[in-house]
Design a protein around this motif. Structure first.
Motif, PDB file in Angstrom:
ATOM      1  N   GLN A   1     -25.483   1.324 -35.968  1.00 50.92           N
ATOM      2  CA  GLN A   1     -26.656   2.121 -35.588  1.00 50.92           C
ATOM      3  C   GLN A   1     -27.925   1.350 -35.950  1.00 50.92           C
ATOM      4  OE1 GLN A   1     -24.875   6.063 -37.375  1.00 50.92           O
ATOM      5  NE2 GLN A   1     -26.373   6.624 -35.794  1.00 50.92           N
ATOM      6  N   TRP A   2     -28.139   0.257 -35.241  1.00 55.72           N
ATOM      7  CA  TRP A   2     -29.224  -0.673 -35.539  1.00 55.72           C
ATOM      8  C   TRP A   2     -30.603  -0.020 -35.507  1.00 55.72           C
ATOM      9  CZ3 TRP A   2     -32.792  -0.833 -31.685  1.00 55.72           C
ATOM     10  CH2 TRP A   2     -32.375  -0.446 -30.413  1.00 55.72           C
ATOM     11  N   TYR A   3     -30.756   0.995 -34.693  1.00 58.27           N
ATOM     12  CA  TYR A   3     -32.066   1.608 -34.507  1.00 58.27           C
ATOM     13  C   TYR A   3     -32.539   2.383 -35.741  1.00 58.27           C
ATOM     14  CZ  TYR A   3     -28.947   5.479 -33.503  1.00 58.27           C
ATOM     15  OH  TYR A   3     -27.946   6.404 -33.585  1.00 58.27           O
ATOM     16  N   LEU A   4     -31.590   2.796 -36.604  1.00 60.22           N
ATOM     17  CA  LEU A   4     -31.997   3.523 -37.811  1.00 60.22           C
ATOM     18  C   LEU A   4     -32.846   2.639 -38.713  1.00 60.22           C
ATOM     19  CD1 LEU A   4     -28.791   5.567 -38.707  1.00 60.22           C
ATOM     20  CD2 LEU A   4     -30.843   6.341 -37.500  1.00 60.22           C
TER      21      LEU A   4
ATOM     22  N   LEU B   1     -29.273   0.867 -25.943  1.00 61.42           N
ATOM     23  CA  LEU B   1     -28.272  -0.184 -25.741  1.00 61.42           C
ATOM     24  C   LEU B   1     -27.537  -0.460 -27.038  1.00 61.42           C
ATOM     25  CD1 LEU B   1     -30.602  -0.801 -23.473  1.00 61.42           C
ATOM     26  CD2 LEU B   1     -29.300  -2.902 -23.206  1.00 61.42           C
ATOM     27  N   ASP B   2     -26.234  -0.696 -26.911  1.00 59.92           N
ATOM     28  CA  ASP B   2     -25.391  -1.010 -28.066  1.00 59.92           C
ATOM     29  C   ASP B   2     -25.448   0.084 -29.122  1.00 59.92           C
ATOM     30  OD1 ASP B   2     -24.734  -3.475 -26.854  1.00 59.92           O
ATOM     31  OD2 ASP B   2     -26.568  -4.364 -27.643  1.00 59.92           O
ATOM     32  N   VAL B   3     -25.333   1.313 -28.660  1.00 54.70           N
ATOM     33  CA  VAL B   3     -25.361   2.476 -29.544  1.00 54.70           C
ATOM     34  C   VAL B   3     -23.960   3.079 -29.625  1.00 54.70           C
ATOM     35  CG1 VAL B   3     -26.311   4.782 -29.889  1.00 54.70           C
ATOM     36  CG2 VAL B   3     -27.773   2.956 -29.013  1.00 54.70           C
ATOM     37  N   PRO B   4     -23.410   3.296 -30.814  1.00 52.74           N
ATOM     38  CA  PRO B   4     -22.063   3.854 -30.935  1.00 52.74           C
ATOM     39  C   PRO B   4     -21.998   5.310 -30.475  1.00 52.74           C
ATOM     40  CG  PRO B   4     -22.778   2.808 -32.993  1.00 52.74           C
ATOM     41  CD  PRO B   4     -23.981   2.954 -32.124  1.00 52.74           C
TER      42      PRO B   4
ATOM     43  N   TYR C   1     -14.907   5.489 -32.308  1.00 50.92           N
ATOM     44  CA  TYR C   1     -16.193   5.272 -31.655  1.00 50.92           C
ATOM     45  C   TYR C   1     -16.165   3.959 -30.891  1.00 50.92           C
ATOM     46  CZ  TYR C   1     -18.225   8.912 -34.688  1.00 50.92           C
ATOM     47  OH  TYR C   1     -18.524  10.093 -35.330  1.00 50.92           O
ATOM     48  N   CYS C   2     -16.946   3.900 -29.823  1.00 53.01           N
ATOM     49  CA  CYS C   2     -17.106   2.686 -29.046  1.00 53.01           C
ATOM     50  C   CYS C   2     -18.603   2.415 -28.867  1.00 53.01           C
ATOM     51  CB  CYS C   2     -16.467   2.827 -27.665  1.00 53.01           C
ATOM     52  SG  CYS C   2     -14.665   2.999 -27.666  1.00 53.01           S
ATOM     53  N   THR C   3     -18.953   1.190 -28.613  1.00 50.18           N
ATOM     54  CA  THR C   3     -20.349   0.840 -28.365  1.00 50.18           C
ATOM     55  C   THR C   3     -20.663   1.042 -26.896  1.00 50.18           C
ATOM     56  OG1 THR C   3     -20.355  -0.780 -30.154  1.00 50.18           O
ATOM     57  CG2 THR C   3     -22.083  -0.978 -28.499  1.00 50.18           C
ATOM     58  N   ASN C   4     -21.664   1.857 -26.622  1.00 46.31           N
ATOM     59  CA  ASN C   4     -22.024   2.202 -25.251  1.00 46.31           C
ATOM     60  C   ASN C   4     -23.491   1.926 -24.973  1.00 46.31           C
ATOM     61  OD1 ASN C   4     -19.522   3.283 -24.148  1.00 46.31           O
ATOM     62  ND2 ASN C   4     -19.763   4.927 -25.643  1.00 46.31           N
ATOM     63  N   GLN C   5     -23.848   1.998 -23.702  1.00 43.83           N
ATOM     64  CA  GLN C   5     -25.235   1.785 -23.275  1.00 43.83           C
ATOM     65  C   GLN C   5     -25.644   2.899 -22.326  1.00 43.83           C
ATOM     66  OE1 GLN C   5     -25.518  -1.322 -24.679  1.00 43.83           O
ATOM     67  NE2 GLN C   5     -23.310  -1.600 -24.728  1.00 43.83           N
ATOM     68  N   GLY C   6     -26.888   3.300 -22.369  1.00 45.71           N
ATOM     69  CA  GLY C   6     -27.334   4.266 -21.380  1.00 45.71           C
ATOM     70  C   GLY C   6     -28.576   5.038 -21.762  1.00 45.71           C
ATOM     71  N   THR C   7     -29.172   5.656 -20.772  1.00 44.50           N
ATOM     72  CA  THR C   7     -30.333   6.497 -21.025  1.00 44.50           C
ATOM     73  C   THR C   7     -29.934   7.812 -21.683  1.00 44.50           C
ATOM     74  OG1 THR C   7     -30.228   7.280 -18.729  1.00 44.50           O
ATOM     75  CG2 THR C   7     -31.740   5.471 -19.201  1.00 44.50           C
ATOM     76  N   SER C   8     -28.648   8.120 -21.706  1.00 47.46           N
ATOM     77  CA  SER C   8     -28.164   9.284 -22.451  1.00 47.46           C
ATOM     78  C   SER C   8     -28.492   9.133 -23.929  1.00 47.46           C
ATOM     79  CB  SER C   8     -26.645   9.430 -22.294  1.00 47.46           C
ATOM     80  OG  SER C   8     -26.294   9.986 -21.077  1.00 47.46           O
ATOM     81  N   GLN C   9     -28.069   8.007 -24.502  1.00 52.94           N
ATOM     82  CA  GLN C   9     -28.313   7.776 -25.917  1.00 52.94           C
ATOM     83  C   GLN C   9     -29.800   7.757 -26.215  1.00 52.94           C
ATOM     84  OE1 GLN C   9     -26.081   6.391 -23.906  1.00 52.94           O
ATOM     85  NE2 GLN C   9     -24.533   5.199 -25.000  1.00 52.94           N
ATOM     86  N   ALA C  10     -30.571   7.137 -25.324  1.00 51.54           N
ATOM     87  CA  ALA C  10     -32.017   7.067 -25.506  1.00 51.54           C
ATOM     88  C   ALA C  10     -32.632   8.463 -25.545  1.00 51.54           C
ATOM     89  CB  ALA C  10     -32.641   6.243 -24.385  1.00 51.54           C
TER      90      ALA C  10
END
Length: 378
Positions: free
Chosen positions: A9-12, A211-214, A224-233
């Motif tokens: 969770q790099w964004y934290l 991007l690259d959000v579990p 958990y898997c690493t996923n990308q998308g505007t959902s996570q955003a």
């Protein structure tokens, strides 16, 4: 599993979550997650989901997530991180779950019992939920949904929605993100780069880590898997708003959103938003660290320009150009994980899709979240 997930969770760290949590954790703020349902029994969500507050008329199996997508979004917002699960950006907030039936959901009898988006939004509007997080989308405008969103806005709700992940193929105008009063969220990576898949147009209002959000790999909730998308955003943007609203409980939705827009990371004029990143990268810390932050007047609409102009894509096309008379289609791909699994989700009569995308990026950012600098997209 746990340590690896949270370390991903790099964004934290990029958003200085530890510093923000000293000021606000989102306590006292309820966030409605409108998605595939929310599994309230994952370690990270125990005690975080207020399923009993979902009206029976629109609450059909709200805590049975048939995809894993809705649970992932809830954890990104308010997960407590127990047993190494996802740590939400607003761990003090609470989740109120709502479940829509996606097109690829094959249980026909349950599809008929599932609520429509318009009914869900109206139910939330009549509750004490403050934020509506919608990591869903389609390319068709529906009058009943627009009417419900306008009702929710009048009732003081702050709404976020994913802009969509088909930019590489069609870059269609995505709803509900493109409706007035809904904050359209694009996906960026750690460097301030927007995802190549992230749809763009003048309905993009903010950018957030996507991007690259579990997230959970699937509805078995085993890994958990690493996923990308505007959902996570979208989920992370919703959590950002929860942090601010918790710190300033007397603010209106307009004031919370305006503060996010005002402090967003950008190096272009505030009155000339990017079609890729909107007003810039979210930086809730810049609001929380300023105890004397002066918000706009309570009734000032921070998206008045977009709401008055109307929605177009990056080429200036309006929704009237949409082939809405044609049968609606699901996204070309759902969420793609590091494990190589994929899923498609779209709604029954409203054709909703769970949003995810391949890990490609289009570099329009000049810097990382740490320094909060970006360049305007053409």
């Amino acid at each position: 599993m746990a340590a690896d997930v949270q370390s991903g969770q790099w964004y934290l760290s990029a958003m200085h979550a530890d510093e923000m949590w000293k000021v606000s954790t989102g306590k006292g703020v309820k966030v409605a997650v409108v998605d595939t349902g929310v599994n309230a029994d994952t370690p990270s969500l125990k005690g975080q989901v207020l399923a009993d507050e979902v009206p029976q008329s629109v609450g059909f199996k709200a805590t049975e997530d048939y995809d894993g997508h809705g649970t992932s979004m809830a954890e990104l917002i308010a997960g407590n991180g127990a047993k190494g699960g996802l740590k939400g950006l607003a761990p003090g907030a609470k989740i109120v779950p709502y479940r829509l039936a996606m097109k690829d959901f094959n249980n026909e009898s349950e599809k008929k019992k599932a609520p429509q988006l318009s009914a869900v939004i109206r139910a939330i509007a009549d509750s004490d939920v403050k934020i509506i997080s919608m990591s869903i989308g389609e390319d068709i405008e529906r009058p009943e949904d627009l009417a419900a969103i306008k009702y929710a806005q009048i009732r003081g709700k702050l709404m976020f929605a994913a802009t969509g992940n088909d930019a590489q193929e069609k870059n269609l105008i995505g709803y509900p993100a493109a409706y007035p009063y809904v904050v359209g969220v694009a996906a960026s990576d750690e460097s301030g780069t927007v995802g190549r898949f992230s749809e763009h147009g003048n309905y993009v209002d903010l950018a957030s880590p996507g991007l690259d959000v579990p997230t959970w790999c699937d509805n078995t909730f085993r890994s958990y898997c690493t996923n990308q998308g505007t959902s996570q955003a979208t989920a992370i943007a919703s959590a950002s708003a929860a942090l601010i609203w918790s710190a300033h409980p007397d603010w209106t939705a307009n004031q919370v959103l305006a503060s996010l827009i005002d402090t967003a990371g950008r190096d272009w004029a505030k009155d000339n938003p990017s079609t890729y990143l909107g007003y810039g990268l979210i930086r809730p810390r810049k609001v929380l660290e300023n105890a004397d932050y002066d918000p706009v007047p309570a009734n000032t609409d921070p998206l008045a320009k977009e709401n008055a102009t109307g929605v177009t894509d990056d080429k200036g096309a309006s929704p009237s150009a949409s082939t809405s008379s044609q049968p609606p289609k699901a996204a070309s791909d759902g969420q793609t994980s590091a494990a190589g699994s994929s899923s498609k989700s779209a709604a029954n009569t409203t054709t909703w899709m769970a949003l995810g995308a391949a890990a490609a990026v289009l570099v329009i950012g000049g810097g990382a979240f740490a320094v909060f600098r970006t360049r305007r997209g053409a």
